[in-house]
Write an enzyme that holds these catalytic residues in place. Structure first.
Site, PDB file in Angstrom:
ATOM      1  N   LYS A  82      30.267  35.387  43.481  1.00 28.91           N
ATOM      2  CA  LYS A  82      30.037  34.702  42.216  1.00 28.91           C
ATOM      3  C   LYS A  82      28.531  34.494  42.088  1.00 28.91           C
ATOM      4  O   LYS A  82      27.859  34.175  43.073  1.00 28.91           O
ATOM      5  CB  LYS A  82      30.774  33.362  42.245  1.00 28.91           C
ATOM      6  CG  LYS A  82      30.715  32.560  40.961  1.00 28.91           C
ATOM      7  CD  LYS A  82      31.506  31.254  41.122  1.00 28.91           C
ATOM      8  CE  LYS A  82      31.559  30.453  39.829  1.00 28.91           C
ATOM      9  NZ  LYS A  82      32.339  29.206  39.974  1.00 28.91           N
ATOM     10  N   SER A 157      35.733  28.481  36.284  1.00 27.21           N
ATOM     11  CA  SER A 157      34.523  29.219  35.993  1.00 27.21           C
ATOM     12  C   SER A 157      34.358  30.501  36.812  1.00 27.21           C
ATOM     13  O   SER A 157      33.535  31.339  36.442  1.00 27.21           O
ATOM     14  CB  SER A 157      33.321  28.316  36.257  1.00 27.21           C
ATOM     15  OG  SER A 157      33.246  27.993  37.628  1.00 27.21           O
ATOM     16  N   SER A 181      37.905  25.629  39.476  1.00 25.61           N
ATOM     17  CA  SER A 181      37.238  26.887  39.117  1.00 25.61           C
ATOM     18  C   SER A 181      37.550  28.092  40.007  1.00 25.61           C
ATOM     19  O   SER A 181      37.157  29.207  39.682  1.00 25.61           O
ATOM     20  CB  SER A 181      35.726  26.688  39.084  1.00 25.61           C
ATOM     21  OG  SER A 181      35.351  26.079  37.880  1.00 25.61           O
TER      22      SER A 181
END
Lengths: 490, 95
Positions: A82, A157, A181
């Site tokens: 990420k 997210s 997330s």
């Protein structure tokens, strides 16, 4: 060999490790195959950066080490990060315009540990800006699409990480989970998402959003793969003052622990209004499957569950407003042109660099911490947070794990909730509690509703990663939901 | 509680955020809806509850006060928008 190349993307991390070790294929072949899939995908927008040259170079090195009999635990296995994890010499944007050109001078501890174990970085994945969002729509680099239905959001997210793993562009990805997330996008994309105990994995080099809630974890297709990665990532790090010095579990070795006699807590409020009926049916099927394997289902109560989302939306923005103050247009990141004075430089650099949701959270946080409102909001929220945590402690006196839905609905359409922040926030109703209380949680695929995936969430007491991974693994031995792959990505 | 325009402007100033004129009403409306939403916390009885300071009730760990970082100024300043002779440049602060 060519025939085998065609299906390497379908193998789990554990199976890829076996294939590499028995010489069925090389890391370089594997990495080339996945890079060509990433390059060929034009619809998901799952990546912000693809580090192809470096990936091929590292894969070649791994093959060489292996040929000398020096293979580390994850030698030659591909992973994507990420874009919230700092990667030395590589663009690290956190999904924001303000870090559009930021090249990290150092590696996050998570990256350092995975690299040292031989993992090969394929690229950096798209995400909600500064991890603030539940749909990946707040990214400066555009939304990620859900491989199960490209009109839908993948969740957020960690949406790019989830989409990349679901679409078989990478067998594994890192993520971060502040309010859900990792687990929410995993549920919406038919992947496994593990959020460890707060402090289990170092936050060093992980760009901070809400420091008392943030925790690094992984998105994979099986619990076994998540266990393999956690075994490398977890553990004390003196560079993160909140990282806890607590013995590691036997994450991989413990996977075969039976479900027999395991006490599984069911929270009735999870199945009240708000939960899609068909999702409820899938989750109840999963609970039945656990019961048939000898688990004992026991009702537990989390009386303050409804207050978890409002509590979170005081605590998280408050911490966000402090953390975001480092972005000033002076030391790194976007800087407004032709500033009149220092005040103007700050206001415009931040005004131009941050997107709408990040500004909303900074302002919410600034408000709840401001003179005259601190006691009514921030202090109050930290008290309610204590109550929520006590609810979990009480529940875990009776049960080993709490099981329920990860999300109230399957994936929603892009644009469906962007106009109403509160509706978007309520998507995290089942996941936020674990963050507030610092507990480990995992989401596992448990079926489909109208061809969209549904996730089963398992939450355990502090440091019970071994136990929830074993439950998830045992469930995956009974079911093959995680083997389902979106048609366009087989 | 609904926030006034003046309140929102004050918050934006405290947070050092410039808000676009044409988005201001939208910001006021959405921020108000968030504040209204979190206001439900007020109903929760929390007398005698100790506010949580750490999710695992741990104290902040201390380390010896020793220099551990090496000098990486040039690398770190490589990300800065404006530097000169190792200094960060900002608009003139003192006349």
């Amino acid at each position: 060999m060519a025939g085998q190349d065609q299906s390497l993307h379908l193998l789990s991390l554990a199976d890829l490790a076996k294939g590499l070790s028995s010489g069925d294929f090389s890391s370089r072949e594997l990495v080339e195959h996945l890079l060509s899939r990433i390059d060929g995908d034009k619809s998901l927008n799952a990546f912000i950066s693809v580090t192809a040259d470096e990936a091929l170079r590292v894969a070649g090195e791994c093959d060489e080490s292996r040929s000398k009999g020096e293979a580390a635990a994850l030698c030659g296995l591909p992973v994507v990060y990420k874009d919230i994890f700092c990667t030395k010499g590589v663009l690290t944007t956190c999904g924001s315009r303000i870090l559009e050109n930021f090249v990290s001078p150092y590696d996050a501890t998570v990256v350092e540990r995975l690299s040292a174990a031989g993992a090969v970085m394929l690229g950096k994945t798209n995400m909600d800006e500064f991890a603030m969002g539940s749909s990946n729509e707040t990214s400066y680099f555009g939304p990620v699409r859900n491989p199960w239905d490209t009109d839908c959001a993948p969740g957020g997210s960690s949406g790019g990480s989830a989409a990349a793993v679901a679409a078989r562009l990478s067998p594994a990805a890192t993520g971060t989970d502040t309010g859900g997330s990792i687990r929410q996008p995993a549920a919406l994309t038919n992947t496994v998402g593990l959020k460890p105990t707060y402090g289990r994995v170092s936050r060093y080099g992980m760009i901070a959003f809400a420091s008392s809630l943030d925790q690094a974890g992984v998105i994979t297709r099986t619990a076994e793969d998540a266990a393999m990665l956690l075994a490398v990532m977890a553990g004390f790090d003196e560079r993160d003052s909140t990282c806890l010095d607590h013995p590691l579990g036997d994450y991989v070795g413990g996977l075969n622990a039976s479900l027999k006699g395991r006490k599984v807590g069911i929270v009735q409020q999870h199945f009240d209004e708000g939960l899609d009926e068909q999702c409820a049916a899938r989750v109840k099927d999963a609970l039945k499957a656990l019961e048939q394997q000898g688990a004992e289902l026991i009702d537990v109560d989390l009386p303050n569950l409804d207050l978890s989302v409002p509590t979170y939306y005081v605590v998280a923005p408050a911490e966000c407003s402090s953390n975001m103050s480092r972005f000033d247009g002076v030391r790194f990141g976007h800087r407004a042109k032709d500033a009149e004075d220092l005040f103007d430089l700050y206001c415009r650099s931040r005004g131009e660099g941050f997107g709408a949701e990040v500004k909303r959270r900074i302002m919410t946080g600034t408000y709840v911490l401001s003179a005259g409102y601190y006691d009514a909001y921030y202090l109050k929220a930290q008290k309610v947070r204590q109550l929520i945590s006590q609810d979990f402690n009480n529940a875990f006196e009776k049960v080993d794990v709490i099981a329920g839905p990860t999300t109230p609905t399957p994936a929603f359409k892009l644009g469906e909730k962007t106009d109403d922040p509160v509706t978007m926030y309520l998507n995290d109703i089942y996941t936020i509690g674990a963050n507030l209380a610092g507990l480990p949680g995992i989401s596992v695929p448990c079926g489909f509703v109208n061809d969209l995936p549904v996730g089963l969430q398992l939450v355990g007491p502090h440091f019970a990663e071994e136990s929830i991974l074993a439950c998830a693994h045992q469930y995956q031995q009974l079911t093959d939901w995680h083997m389902h792959c979106p048609e366009a990505y087989r | 509680v609904s926030l006034s325009k003046q309140q929102v402007q004050h918050i934006a100033t405290l947070a050092r955020l410039q808000l676009a004129e044409d988005q201001f009403d939208d910001v006021v409306a959405k921020l108000s809806s968030i504040v209204d939403f979190v206001d439900q916390l007020q109903q929760a009885p929390t007398d005698d509850v100790i506010p949580m300071a750490h999710p695992l009730n741990q104290a902040q760990r201390l380390r010896p006060d020793a220099v551990t970082e090496c000098d990486e100024r040039d690398v770190i300043q490589g990300n800065a928008p404006a530097v000169s002779d190792g200094f960060y440049l900002v608009p003139k602060v003192i006349e």
